[in-house]
Design an enzyme around this catalytic site. Structure first.
Site, PDB file in Angstrom:
ATOM      1  N   LYS A 189       1.149  -1.205   0.120  1.00 21.95           N
ATOM      2  CA  LYS A 189       0.110  -0.098   0.004  1.00 21.95           C
ATOM      3  C   LYS A 189       0.969   1.342  -0.056  1.00 21.95           C
ATOM      4  O   LYS A 189       0.248   2.381  -0.052  1.00 21.95           O
ATOM      5  CB  LYS A 189      -0.913   0.001   1.138  1.00 21.95           C
ATOM      6  CG  LYS A 189      -2.088  -1.154   1.246  1.00 21.95           C
ATOM      7  CD  LYS A 189      -2.980  -0.753   2.171  1.00 21.95           C
ATOM      8  CE  LYS A 189      -2.771  -1.484   3.603  1.00 21.95           C
ATOM      9  NZ  LYS A 189      -2.814  -3.045   3.675  1.00 21.95           N
TER      10      LYS A 189
ATOM     11  N   PRO B 271      -5.051 -12.265  10.736  1.00 19.59           N
ATOM     12  CA  PRO B 271      -4.220 -11.512   9.443  1.00 19.59           C
ATOM     13  C   PRO B 271      -5.087 -12.000   8.314  1.00 19.59           C
ATOM     14  O   PRO B 271      -5.975 -12.881   8.251  1.00 19.59           O
ATOM     15  CB  PRO B 271      -2.995 -12.272   9.525  1.00 19.59           C
ATOM     16  CG  PRO B 271      -3.103 -13.532  10.217  1.00 19.59           C
ATOM     17  CD  PRO B 271      -4.170 -13.145  11.253  1.00 19.59           C
TER      18      PRO B 271
ATOM     19  N   HIS C 236       4.228 -11.819   9.960  1.00 19.77           N
ATOM     20  CA  HIS C 236       4.666 -10.551   9.660  1.00 19.77           C
ATOM     21  C   HIS C 236       4.423  -9.453  10.613  1.00 19.77           C
ATOM     22  O   HIS C 236       3.356  -9.582  11.281  1.00 19.77           O
ATOM     23  CB  HIS C 236       4.301 -10.162   8.026  1.00 19.77           C
ATOM     24  CG  HIS C 236       2.918 -10.234   8.045  1.00 19.77           C
ATOM     25  ND1 HIS C 236       2.157 -11.487   7.843  1.00 19.77           N
ATOM     26  CD2 HIS C 236       1.948  -9.325   8.065  1.00 19.77           C
ATOM     27  CE1 HIS C 236       1.042 -11.177   7.636  1.00 19.77           C
ATOM     28  NE2 HIS C 236       0.844 -10.024   7.793  1.00 19.77           N
ATOM     29  N   VAL C 237       5.056  -8.369  10.727  1.00 19.79           N
ATOM     30  CA  VAL C 237       4.869  -7.233  11.594  1.00 19.79           C
ATOM     31  C   VAL C 237       4.623  -6.037  10.651  1.00 19.79           C
ATOM     32  O   VAL C 237       5.383  -5.753   9.770  1.00 19.79           O
ATOM     33  CB  VAL C 237       5.881  -6.935  12.591  1.00 19.79           C
ATOM     34  CG1 VAL C 237       5.580  -5.748  13.559  1.00 19.79           C
ATOM     35  CG2 VAL C 237       6.377  -8.352  13.597  1.00 19.79           C
TER      36      VAL C 237
HETATM   37  O1  G7M Z   1      -3.688  -8.518   7.317  1.00 22.36           O
HETATM   38  P1  G7M Z   1      -2.150  -9.134   7.258  1.00 22.36           P
HETATM   39  O2  G7M Z   1      -1.418  -8.682   8.346  1.00 22.36           O
HETATM   40  O3  G7M Z   1      -2.019 -10.225   6.782  1.00 22.36           O
HETATM   41  O4  G7M Z   1      -1.817  -7.836   6.131  1.00 22.36           O
HETATM   42  C1  G7M Z   1      -0.891  -8.166   5.017  1.00 22.36           C
HETATM   43  C2  G7M Z   1      -0.164  -7.163   4.419  1.00 22.36           C
HETATM   44  O5  G7M Z   1       0.384  -7.355   3.254  1.00 22.36           O
HETATM   45  C3  G7M Z   1      -1.059  -5.941   3.824  1.00 22.36           C
HETATM   46  O6  G7M Z   1      -0.923  -4.780   4.707  1.00 22.36           O
HETATM   47  C4  G7M Z   1      -0.806  -5.997   2.316  1.00 22.36           C
HETATM   48  O7  G7M Z   1      -1.115  -4.651   1.813  1.00 22.36           O
HETATM   49  C5  G7M Z   1       0.443  -6.531   2.316  1.00 22.36           C
HETATM   50  N1  G7M Z   1       0.912  -7.035   1.088  1.00 22.36           N
HETATM   51  C6  G7M Z   1      -0.046  -8.016   0.489  1.00 22.36           C
HETATM   52  N2  G7M Z   1       0.405  -8.452  -0.533  1.00 22.36           N
HETATM   53  C7  G7M Z   1      -0.077  -9.477  -1.712  1.00 22.36           C
HETATM   54  C8  G7M Z   1       1.565  -7.923  -0.817  1.00 22.36           C
HETATM   55  C9  G7M Z   1       2.809  -8.082  -1.861  1.00 22.36           C
HETATM   56  O8  G7M Z   1       2.624  -8.697  -2.845  1.00 22.36           O
HETATM   57  N3  G7M Z   1       3.805  -7.231  -1.409  1.00 22.36           N
HETATM   58  C10 G7M Z   1       4.010  -6.372  -0.554  1.00 22.36           C
HETATM   59  N4  G7M Z   1       5.056  -5.659  -0.344  1.00 22.36           N
HETATM   60  N5  G7M Z   1       3.024  -6.275   0.503  1.00 22.36           N
HETATM   61  C11 G7M Z   1       1.959  -7.083   0.360  1.00 22.36           C
END
Ligand code: G7M
Length: 324
Positions: free
Chosen positions: A194, A258, A264-265
């Protein structure tokens, strides 16, 4: 076959671009022709964050496949304002009242940039994730987690291939900010999907751990304290060095539930109300460390409450077994 997550493509809309029909280039010069996107419906629109989520398909996609296009308008930063900016804004009257005047403004291209994220093929899970939703509270006991959530994670959660691609240096390699390859306490620090990296007041990073055996905070114990502390200290050192922020200006937290069950953090600037920082979702890293220090099995023994989309199968499964 490539997974859906591998096919998430983020494109910066250049201000010079004629955004209607141009072929827009992303950073790696991969092309996507947005004129070939046929919109089916608007899944959701968020006026506060200036996002719109559109369902449709690209002409070259196989029959039955769908795609999601997310359009996000850039916030206007102080740095983007130059004296000529004001000469290039055209106005029409809206309302006036003693000292208050309001106009409808046509902004110059320098102020009308944005980002486009493409997900293709988009699965039913993606479509649900990006659709407008009603939310409800769940109080998940350890038993509910063991009987229901764990099975959901194993069978139906979103693929996290995109995470493995990052860890294995197969994608987003040029976006990785720092990397600690230690198999037990190592992690990769990188911008969240994002964040466009240009505006430090919307700083949004992810620390993705190397080890693959932690699905969520439910799995954390004292054994993981060195990992959590390593993320805390190394990511802060990097952020301070690169952007000048101090410890007090950084908010680090973990989502429960999540979207992706590879630990992940989230790390954001305190002055930015990033999506997903609300009560019922975000657990501060500091509190998580403290709770585990007090009781090693804190997160496997505790009832955890969270807000979740009411149409999600996990919500349905968890509410069937409880009155909450
Ligand atoms: O809710 P959760 O903790 O699982 O959040 C996952 C985070 O991963 C979100 O803030 C997404 O914007 C981020 N994210 C999701 N994808 C598919 C990607 C990606 O392909 N690359 C990166 N850098 N971040 C991602």
């Amino acid at each position: 076959m490539a997974s859906a997550e591998e096919d998430v493509k983020k494109i910066k809309i250049t201000p010079e671009g004629d955004s209607n029909n141009d072929i827009i280039k992303n950073k790696n010069s991969q092309l996507i022709d947005l004129s070939k996107f046929l919109m089916t419906s608007v899944l959701n629109q968020l006026s506060r964050s200036k996002d719109i989520f559109i369902l449709g398909k690209f002409c070259d996609q196989p029959e039955g496949e769908q795609a999601i296009v997310l359009i996000n308008k850039d916030t206007i930063t102080g740095e983007s304002l130059v004296p000529a900016t004001f000469e290039n804004i055209s106005l029409s009257a809206d309302m006036g009242n003693d000292i208050y005047e309001k106009y409808i403004a046509k902004l110059p291209v320098q102020l009308s940039g944005g980002k486009i994220t493409v997900i293709r093929p988009a699965t039913e899970q993606h479509i649900r994730k990006y659709s407008a939703q009603l939310y409800g509270f769940i109080h998940e006991t350890p038993e509910m987690y063991q009987k229901i959530t764990k099975q959901f994670i194993e069978e139906k959660s979103l693929s996290h291939n995109w995470v493995y691609n990052i860890l294995e240096d197969k994608s987003e390699a040029d976006r990785v900010l720092c990397r600690d390859n230690d198999p037990s306490i190592g992690f990769v620090l990188m911008p969240d999907l994002k964040w466009d990296i240009t505006d430090k007041t919307t700083l949004y990073l992810l620390a993705i751990v190397m080890r693959r055996d932690i699905k969520s905070i439910r799995d954390l114990t004292k054994e993981h304290l060195p990992l959590l502390k390593n993320i805390r200290s190394k990511s802060l050192a990097f952020i301070t060095e690169k952007w000048g922020y101090s410890q007090r200006e950084i908010r680090s937290y973990i989502h429960y539930q999540p979207s992706y069950y590879h630990f992940h953090v989230h790390i954001t600037f305190c002055g930015y109300e990033a999506p997903g920082t609300h009560v019922g979702k975000a657990h501060l890293l500091e509190d998580v460390i403290d709770n585990i220090e007090l009781v090693s099995e804190f997160y496997s023994r505790k009832t955890l409450s969270f807000i979740y989309p009411t149409t999600h199968p996990l919500f349905t499964a968890l509410t069937k077994t409880s009155s909450t």
